[in-house]
Design a protein around this motif. Structure first.
Motif, PDB file in Angstrom:
ATOM      1  N   TYR A  16       0.815  -1.218   0.000  1.00  0.00           N
ATOM      2  CA  TYR A  16       0.000   0.000   0.000  1.00  0.00           C
ATOM      3  C   TYR A  16       0.846   1.266   0.000  1.00  0.00           C
ATOM      4  N   THR A  17       2.123   1.134  -0.323  1.00  0.00           N
ATOM      5  CA  THR A  17       2.989   2.310  -0.367  1.00  0.00           C
ATOM      6  C   THR A  17       2.735   3.067  -1.652  1.00  0.00           C
ATOM      7  N   SER A  18       2.384   4.331  -1.529  1.00  0.00           N
ATOM      8  CA  SER A  18       2.132   5.160  -2.707  1.00  0.00           C
ATOM      9  C   SER A  18       3.159   6.288  -2.757  1.00  0.00           C
ATOM     10  N   LYS A  19       3.311   6.851  -3.934  1.00  0.00           N
ATOM     11  CA  LYS A  19       4.284   7.930  -4.117  1.00  0.00           C
ATOM     12  C   LYS A  19       3.564   9.196  -4.570  1.00  0.00           C
ATOM     13  N   PHE A  20       3.932  10.293  -3.952  1.00  0.00           N
ATOM     14  CA  PHE A  20       3.396  11.591  -4.342  1.00  0.00           C
ATOM     15  C   PHE A  20       4.572  12.553  -4.466  1.00  0.00           C
ATOM     16  N   ARG A  21       4.831  12.963  -5.700  1.00  0.00           N
ATOM     17  CA  ARG A  21       5.982  13.844  -5.963  1.00  0.00           C
ATOM     18  C   ARG A  21       7.274  13.227  -5.422  1.00  0.00           C
ATOM     19  N   ARG A  22       7.445  11.926  -5.739  1.00  0.00           N
ATOM     20  CA  ARG A  22       8.637  11.156  -5.392  1.00  0.00           C
ATOM     21  C   ARG A  22       8.800  10.926  -3.891  1.00  0.00           C
ATOM     22  N   ILE A  23       7.762  11.243  -3.124  1.00  0.00           N
ATOM     23  CA  ILE A  23       7.806  11.003  -1.679  1.00  0.00           C
ATOM     24  C   ILE A  23       6.933   9.792  -1.378  1.00  0.00           C
ATOM     25  N   GLU A  24       7.520   8.783  -0.752  1.00  0.00           N
ATOM     26  CA  GLU A  24       6.761   7.593  -0.403  1.00  0.00           C
ATOM     27  C   GLU A  24       5.955   7.810   0.872  1.00  0.00           C
ATOM     28  N   THR A  25       4.723   7.291   0.882  1.00  0.00           N
ATOM     29  CA  THR A  25       3.889   7.405   2.072  1.00  0.00           C
ATOM     30  C   THR A  25       3.223   6.065   2.366  1.00  0.00           C
ATOM     31  N   ARG A  26       3.190   5.715   3.626  1.00  0.00           N
ATOM     32  CA  ARG A  26       2.537   4.489   4.064  1.00  0.00           C
ATOM     33  C   ARG A  26       1.316   4.806   4.934  1.00  0.00           C
ATOM     34  N   ASP A  27       0.749   5.976   4.718  1.00  0.00           N
ATOM     35  CA  ASP A  27      -0.363   6.428   5.556  1.00  0.00           C
ATOM     36  C   ASP A  27      -1.603   5.560   5.381  1.00  0.00           C
ATOM     37  N   ILE A  28      -1.787   4.961   4.194  1.00  0.00           N
ATOM     38  CA  ILE A  28      -2.975   4.133   3.966  1.00  0.00           C
ATOM     39  C   ILE A  28      -3.022   2.999   4.978  1.00  0.00           C
ATOM     40  N   GLU A  29      -1.911   2.304   5.113  1.00  0.00           N
ATOM     41  CA  GLU A  29      -1.874   1.167   6.030  1.00  0.00           C
ATOM     42  C   GLU A  29      -1.926   1.619   7.480  1.00  0.00           C
ATOM     43  N   LYS A  30      -1.236   2.711   7.788  1.00  0.00           N
ATOM     44  CA  LYS A  30      -1.117   3.147   9.176  1.00  0.00           C
ATOM     45  C   LYS A  30      -2.406   3.743   9.707  1.00  0.00           C
ATOM     46  N   TYR A  31      -3.011   4.647   8.960  1.00  0.00           N
ATOM     47  CA  TYR A  31      -4.162   5.392   9.473  1.00  0.00           C
ATOM     48  C   TYR A  31      -5.502   4.827   9.006  1.00  0.00           C
ATOM     49  N   PHE A  32      -5.578   4.448   7.734  1.00  0.00           N
ATOM     50  CA  PHE A  32      -6.865   4.002   7.198  1.00  0.00           C
ATOM     51  C   PHE A  32      -7.177   2.578   7.628  1.00  0.00           C
ATOM     52  N   ILE A  64     -18.002  -4.844  10.887  1.00  0.00           N
ATOM     53  CA  ILE A  64     -17.620  -6.084  10.202  1.00  0.00           C
ATOM     54  C   ILE A  64     -17.869  -5.985   8.702  1.00  0.00           C
ATOM     55  N   LEU A  65     -18.921  -5.267   8.294  1.00  0.00           N
ATOM     56  CA  LEU A  65     -19.171  -5.087   6.869  1.00  0.00           C
ATOM     57  C   LEU A  65     -18.043  -4.296   6.212  1.00  0.00           C
ATOM     58  N   LEU A  66     -17.627  -3.205   6.832  1.00  0.00           N
ATOM     59  CA  LEU A  66     -16.555  -2.397   6.261  1.00  0.00           C
ATOM     60  C   LEU A  66     -15.246  -3.178   6.238  1.00  0.00           C
ATOM     61  N   TYR A  67     -15.001  -3.944   7.299  1.00  0.00           N
ATOM     62  CA  TYR A  67     -13.783  -4.763   7.356  1.00  0.00           C
ATOM     63  C   TYR A  67     -13.774  -5.798   6.231  1.00  0.00           C
ATOM     64  N   MET A  68     -14.872  -6.528   6.058  1.00  0.00           N
ATOM     65  CA  MET A  68     -14.930  -7.545   5.014  1.00  0.00           C
ATOM     66  C   MET A  68     -14.841  -6.930   3.619  1.00  0.00           C
ATOM     67  N   SER A  69     -15.500  -5.792   3.435  1.00  0.00           N
ATOM     68  CA  SER A  69     -15.492  -5.142   2.132  1.00  0.00           C
ATOM     69  C   SER A  69     -14.090  -4.676   1.752  1.00  0.00           C
ATOM     70  N   THR A  70     -13.383  -4.067   2.710  1.00  0.00           N
ATOM     71  CA  THR A  70     -12.013  -3.637   2.415  1.00  0.00           C
ATOM     72  C   THR A  70     -11.079  -4.840   2.282  1.00  0.00           C
ATOM     73  N   GLN A  71     -11.341  -5.911   3.055  1.00  0.00           N
ATOM     74  CA  GLN A  71     -10.521  -7.110   2.927  1.00  0.00           C
ATOM     75  C   GLN A  71     -10.616  -7.695   1.521  1.00  0.00           C
ATOM     76  N   LYS A  72     -11.799  -7.656   0.958  1.00  0.00           N
ATOM     77  CA  LYS A  72     -11.978  -8.214  -0.384  1.00  0.00           C
ATOM     78  C   LYS A  72     -11.250  -7.382  -1.437  1.00  0.00           C
ATOM     79  N   LEU A  73     -11.059  -6.083  -1.153  1.00  0.00           N
ATOM     80  CA  LEU A  73     -10.410  -5.202  -2.112  1.00  0.00           C
ATOM     81  C   LEU A  73      -8.901  -5.091  -1.907  1.00  0.00           C
ATOM     82  N   ARG A  74      -8.421  -5.201  -0.674  1.00  0.00           N
ATOM     83  CA  ARG A  74      -7.051  -4.781  -0.372  1.00  0.00           C
ATOM     84  C   ARG A  74      -6.012  -5.884  -0.456  1.00  0.00           C
ATOM     85  N   THR A  75      -6.433  -7.139  -0.644  1.00  0.00           N
ATOM     86  CA  THR A  75      -5.464  -8.218  -0.794  1.00  0.00           C
ATOM     87  C   THR A  75      -4.785  -8.120  -2.163  1.00  0.00           C
TER      88      THR A  75
END
Length: 365
Positions: A16-32, A64-75
């Motif tokens: 889930y590491t994304s880059k914005f203007r060559r800066i890597e961010t792992r905020d998706i995994e940490k906060y979301f 549990i619905l949000l958890y399952m829904s994101t689990q189906k998308l994020r693997t």
């Protein structure tokens, strides 16, 4: 085959590491995902230990619905499938779409019949895969067009079941109401009102519990989980990793007479319109498929009685196949359903099947 702890299993660096203007961010995994996962733990516990009459659900359903829904998308499998659907390999675009679609499955799952089954009577217990929210459609075998590469049958197809192990002994099974009412139709056609972007009503008292799976059924479920995994599965015992040694690969559409994941249809009824009033004098109404009164198909099935005959037929078939002992029990009026149908009630269901079998034969001739 590896022996290792959960912290080293199913791990992919910088997924889930994304880059914005060559800066890597792992905020998706940490906060979301961190917030979703923290809320999911007590929600999973709630449904793992679900009983009737139920305790107040609180936020457990949404969590549990949000958890399952994101689990189906994020693997890795989910992200690969999303990539093919939106037509891009751009990681930042894929991750952005994943975040926007995090509730994509919630409305459809909310309107399903929920069944919580257990493996207490089986020596074999549930395995888990690197795509833990598994979907199964008996008409979509592993080599079908619906299952090629990273794809799965859509959850809004009539005959698609969603399977999610809650623990080593409990599994949550979600089945479209239209399939329970009529399992004789095409399993790969869309259910009524398949639109996922809307509100939906959950009927807590209709959650079915006390379905006790045999060892053969647990092995069949594990075989399906393994067949739909991306790369990895895990189990508490080595022998559980090989369900194919006990399950026929050619039996995909015939597990449990074709009804392995089906909730017991005997507590199911036709109709299901819900009308709500609020303190400010306003009101709202939903039919059983989430349609609103201004929808041209509102209460379509109830008005036409199109599902009454098929549900009665199926209730009789189910009673004939599995006997008078219920394979899932929910709340009726003020108490949980009886474990066993009376002889009179059992014969009533068998009589319904004979009645509609004769009627169908009459129409065919």
């Amino acid at each position: 085959m590896k022996r290792q702890g959960s912290s080293k299993s199913f791990v992919e660096r910088d997924l889930y590491t994304s880059k914005f203007r060559r800066i890597e961010t792992r905020d998706i995994e940490k906060y979301f995902f961190g917030d979703i996962d923290n809320k999911a733990s007590p929600a999973v516990d709630y449904f793992e230990n679900f009983t009737h009459p139920p305790e107040a659900v609180g936020s457990a359903l949404q969590d549990i619905l949000l958890y399952m829904s994101t689990q189906k998308l994020r693997t890795p499998k989910g992200l690969s499938s999303l990539s093919s659907k939106i037509g891009t390999n751009n990681k930042d675009v894929i991750l952005q779409q994943m975040l926007q679609l995090r509730e994509y499955h919630c409305a459809i799952w909310t309107e399903c019949i929920w069944l919580i089954a257990d493996a207490f009577q089986s020596n074999t217990k549930f395995i888990v895969s690197d795509h833990p929210v598994t979907v199964y459609n008996r008409e979509c075998g592993p080599r079908s067009q619906w299952c090629r590469e990273s794809n799965d049958p859509d959850i809004w197809l009539h005959g698609t079941h969603t399977i999610f192990p809650l623990s080593i002994d409990k599994v949550l099974i979600l089945t479209n109401l239209s399939w329970v009412r009529n399992p004789y139709q095409s399993a790969i056609r869309p259910r009524p009102n398949p639109n996922p972007f809307r509100n939906a009503i959950f009927k807590l008292l209709e959650v079915q519990i006390l379905r006790h799976l045999s060892e053969e059924e647990v092995r069949q479920i594990n075989f399906i989980i393994k067949s739909r995994a991306y790369h990895y599965i895990a189990a508490a015992k080595e022998e559980w990793l090989y369900p194919e040694e006990h399950v026929s690969k050619s039996g995909w559409n015939t597990f449990g007479h074709g009804y392995l994941f089906m909730p017991d249809p005997r507590p199911i009824h036709t109709g299901g319109e819900i009308i709500m009033g609020f303190k400010n004098g306003s009101s709202a109404a939903f039919d059983e498929y989430g349609r609103r009164p201004w929808d041209g198909d509102y209460n379509k099935e109830s008005k036409s009685h199109s599902e009454w005959d098929t549900l009665a037929w199926f209730q009789g078939e189910f009673a004939q196949l599995f006997g008078p002992v219920r394979r899932g029990r929910c709340m009726s009026v003020a108490d949980i359903d009886n474990e066993r149908d009376s002889d009179e009630f059992h014969q009533y269901h068998l009589g319904l099947q004979k009645k509609f079998y004769k009627e169908r034969r009459r129409k065919q001739t």
